[in-house]
Write a protein that holds these residues in place. Sequence first.
Motif: not given
Length: 731
Positions: A107-120
């Motif tokens: 996040l410090r480097n600018g990556d997207a702040a998104e959790l991967p879509s994971q089905t449960r």
Amino acid sequence: MPTRYLLRVAVPSPIRRLFDYLPPADSPLPEPGQRLRVPFGHQQLVGVVVEQVPHTEDAPDKLKAALASLDTAPLFDPLQMAFCRWAARYYQYPLGEVLSAALPAPLRNGDAAELPSQTRWQITIEGLGLPEGAPKGARKQAQLLTLLRKGTRSAEDIAAAGFSKAVLKALTERGLVEAVSLAESQTFDGPLGEAPLPLNAEQAEALAAIPDTGYCVSLLDGVTGSGKTEVYLQAIQRQLEAGRQALVLVPEIGLTPQTVARFQRRFKVPVGILHSGVADGGRNQAWLRARAGLDRIIIGTRSAVFAPLKHPGIIIVDEEHDTSYKQQEGFRYSARDLAVYRAHQLQVPLVMGSATPSLESLANVAAGRYQRLRLRQQAANHRVARLEPVDIRNQPLQEGLSNKSLQALKAAIQRGEQVLVFINRRGFAPLLMCHFCGWQAKCPRCDARMTLHHKPYHLHCHHCDHQRRVPQQCPDCKGSELHHIGAGTERTEAYFNQILPDVPVLRIDRDSTRSQKHLNAMLDQIQTGAPCVLVGTQMLAKGHHFPRVSTVIILDADGGLFSPDFRATEKMAQLIIQVAGRAGREDLQGQVLLQSHHTEHPYLNLLLSQGYHGLARQLLQERQLAELPPFSFMVLLRAESKRPENAQQFLQQARQQAELLIPANPQFRYLGPLPAAMEKRQDRFRFLLQLQAHSRAQLQQFLPQWIERIEQLALSRRVRWAVDVDPQETH
């Protein structure tokens, strides 16, 4: 015309100010707490919006536009932003650097702040309405429903539990289970995975004194083996049952796996891990999961104090006395002290535990700021270890061990027990010296001797990491007799392998535990209970539970008796008590042998006769008379340069500027410039200027004005300098 707002942005830069930017083109106006990619000099940096402003003091033609908005919603909520701003002000560090330190690297480097879509997969309301054992005649489907009643599972978890895709498909078609995203998944039953342990009267009283909500700092002051962790666990249980989260800080990465394992056994909730040993991707996911409220318990080291919490419930600081909570480079914050401020800000209870509380915390108890919860009663199968001094003056020593210590060690091994030998020096020997002329292997970059290591065979400076080959002969006189002086963990390990060839010898220090996997393997071997000798540094002193260790031998207890650091005696006593606490933790009688050349020293006698708290009372009285922390407030200005005169002159000028703001007086004192205890380190000469004030508020008001003046000094750009508020090391 509508007002055109500008963005005031905190950029990760050593410059102590915010920067104004035009909003990025073709995007909504970013809100405070959102990240931006901005041009900064000849580079692009990731900054954080602090506020929207209608005008700027910068020339309009000098304003640059932000390149891109990286978030669609604020990454820092208003409370987090206020927390980071307070930390930046208190520790006098640039806000942009503080906000950057609060984020995981991606996040410090600018990556997207998104959790991967994971089905449960989770059981539906219809499935919950079925009786246990239904549907009839479909045993596998009934078993899978029973599993999902305990909480959501991924497809991989379901397959690993022995259920085929056909079973899952059948239940889905009947409307008894459903697929949900990770963020939507939920648990239908309680958080417990195993039953809590029964509490004794002291534990029950302590637990009852910890409130469920509202700010309150509790110092859980409990002797080793008194069950502090069980109090933590049951306090956390109440928060989980109320739908809230818990943040747990531990001082060392090495303690995290066993802490996580214990919490995962007790609770059926997701546990997040935040420390530097976790890969960037894992830390990023844990940070985002904590922010989304998915991880209900977050366990980490120092930097985890910045973890975002969607539903904050309680903060725990284990081993609160440990100096590892103070960052010694860059942003020099204390995670323990920030935890106090954060608990106040979030209005949640804070529990700080230790068998050897810091003098600061004991002073806060005396002042009524913290409540003290005492646990004096040890577990029924825990027998108090005897702390016995061993005078080694004029005694023959075998690799640092007296005859009495060797006899105790061998007797314990013969009884089928384990022995811990504590020596706080890594390597084979702390000194390599010529027998003929007295030449010593010194580090060319530091005022320090180089330590001899055998595996691999080399000389190593533990201060700057400089390494070189071991000479075959003396560089000065060409003599061939180079002697190893003193003992380190490697040499002690080699000696035990020689005299106890049939007994495993496990060395635990920073050299032997480079990987967490290797450390865990050794800890697992210790947990088998088979006879062995543990040789290690203070890594062994912190929080480990070794059921079969009956005997502890401390090879050198004198290190903190004559140090220039006024905290050295406190640290020495804490270390001795923490190491001693590894002995006799179950049904074995513990024995602790304390080797010393100064068994008659008043501090040592007080520790042996009245325990840690008796010595702590004496040290607090002395600190109060000397007007030292915690009865005053201290700041160090540190400076270093390859030219010692530059660092010294810079600090002299800084002192002159300080005295223009507040002349020296009994309530506001200056000391220095002084050379650091190790004046030369990494080819740089280091000096200190110490400030001491009776009023924290006065000191905080003074520091920004002083730093502004320091930044104007020409020498400030020619030396490395740093402000250290509430330093833990003053030498």
